[in-house]
Design an enzyme around this catalytic site. Sequence first.
Site, PDB file in Angstrom:
ATOM      1  N   SER A 169      -3.251  -2.628  -4.187  1.00 15.96           N
ATOM      2  CA  SER A 169      -2.683  -2.330  -2.873  1.00 15.96           C
ATOM      3  C   SER A 169      -3.244  -1.042  -2.303  1.00 15.96           C
ATOM      4  CB  SER A 169      -1.162  -2.202  -2.955  1.00 15.96           C
ATOM      5  OG  SER A 169      -0.562  -3.450  -3.040  1.00 15.96           O
ATOM      6  N   ASP A 174       2.700  -5.819   6.341  1.00  6.94           N
ATOM      7  CA  ASP A 174       3.451  -5.408   5.155  1.00  6.94           C
ATOM      8  C   ASP A 174       4.950  -5.385   5.452  1.00  6.94           C
ATOM      9  OD1 ASP A 174       4.137  -3.796   2.652  1.00  6.94           O
ATOM     10  OD2 ASP A 174       1.959  -3.924   2.521  1.00  6.94           O
ATOM     11  N   HIS A 182       5.927   0.471   1.144  1.00  8.43           N
ATOM     12  CA  HIS A 182       4.572  -0.011   0.874  1.00  8.43           C
ATOM     13  C   HIS A 182       3.667   0.067   2.099  1.00  8.43           C
ATOM     14  CE1 HIS A 182       1.813  -3.311  -0.838  1.00  8.43           C
ATOM     15  NE2 HIS A 182       1.749  -2.286  -1.662  1.00  8.43           N
TER      16      HIS A 182
END
Length: 578
Positions: free
Chosen positions: A377, A162, A203
């Site tokens: 996600s 990520d 994230h």
Amino acid sequence: MRPAPTALCLRLSLALALSLGFVRPLAVAWATAPAPIYVGSWAVRVTQGYQEVERLARKFGFVNLGQIFPDGQYFHLRHRGVAQQSLTPHWGHRLRLKKDPKVQWFEQQTLRRRFKRSFAEPSDPWFSKQWYMNTQVQPDLNILQVWSQGLTGQGVVVSILDDGIEKDHPDLWANYDPLASYDFNDYDADPQPRYTPSDENRHGTRCAGEVAAIANNHFCGAGVAFNARIGGVRMLDGTITDVVEAQSLSLQPQHIHIYSASWGPEDDGRTVDGPGILTREAFRLGVTKGRGGLGTLFVWASGNGGLHYDNCNCDGYTNSIHTLSVGSTTKQGRVPWYSEACASTLTTTYSSGVVTDPQIVTTDLHHQCTDKHTGTSASAPLAAGMIALALEANPFLSWRDMQHLVVRASRPAQLQAEDWRVNGVGRRVSHHYGYGLLDAGLLVDMARTWLPTQPQKKCAILVVHVPTPILPRMHVKKEVSACAGRHNYIRSLEHVQVQLSLSYSRRGDLEISLTSPMGTRSTLVAIRPLDVSGQGYNNWIFMSTHFWDEDPQGLWILGLENKGYYFNTGTSAAPSRQ
């Protein structure tokens, strides 16, 4: 416009002979044992029997409490004059028993620390907000059942591919694994995210906490596999190339068990894109050589382009046979507004829906927590954590073993959709949810006794069709023997791929389906009203998991239908995979 000659290639895969690899031995951490506490009883062995023990007891002031075993050689003696708890053994009685020729063996007893294996929920203050695994929703992901068995991800390594991972986060640092981490944006060993005023690089840290946030540290919540080792690969915060993706997906393949990825091509409803040559090779090497030959596990978020009518079969990462694609459902069991439906999705975990729906609790940047993580996600890392629990239960599972287990451990439960169908082997399957909501307890129970699948076989059938002007609806039919009589004869299906080349004036108007000999119809791509490309599909590989375990022999039907006139193609906006 009439389509150009259509090439159809069915690639059918089967599980058939033993394929085991080597697993690295787990490191054992030795703790210092507490000092023994001696009590006023002894075990002694006297071969002459009961009368001799009575003599011994009277001689030294013991009480004979009788035989320990029915064979009459081991006896339990107690001395009332000895303290019931002491940090030192009674040396006088030790000396007397040692000198007696009739005593073959003796031992003063010590207290043993033993605990009932009942399970207490984590004490973390936000665990009460983790509705998807604390029984606030029925069914939940059944995590508590697995934890009660003592499985918490110990010995399993997960890496989050990520935008980095906050490795010093108070809920991550103790599980952080530097060997499972790297920065391929700046090419150094530190995956710490780059901080910005908008916290756009949060994230990876959020995904990491879902998997392995530390439990019982009185901070935030708990990860699904809260004793797993967690790493982070920083690769989305800079120039992304085929080299960067391939290097990220092949980092430490003998050390990392599971790679979790929640990204892909733009979810805009018009893009058809996937991995490059090097990344496809990274997938291939991962499943053939990773984990000592058992195969790396690639867990992938299915995509957030639902508002754009996007289809995850136009995403070559989720569409790959080598990835385990994960979709989302809301707490109420509804299809989220961002969710993409496609035939390659294998399973589903929870996430959020409308603004008022509860979201996912996890770690956040700046040593904080959040209860606002959402999208597919958030679903993929939950599945990665559950798979880590199954790997702890059985570390010899191959990448295909795990896909078989996930198919069997996913349940339609309360998930609502109009497209649930029963396939040829009696399993319910949906383009929104795959085989349903993943059940960690069921996954682990089956993992313990799962026998290894036999080596994968592939059978490819080339179909060249010169079309006649029958659109807007056309069917291409083919009798398939599944390579019968050859070494790659397929008896039972896993993944079915259709490699398709065609030209069409407006690609997004086409719905393409595949129907198996057992009558299962799978939509390879639904219409995408924003996809106005006139390029058609150029050797694009569609994949379906809906025929799992079916018999492939018989008539296969590829259907193409122009359904674009059903839709008003307005404009709208959809989120990225957050």
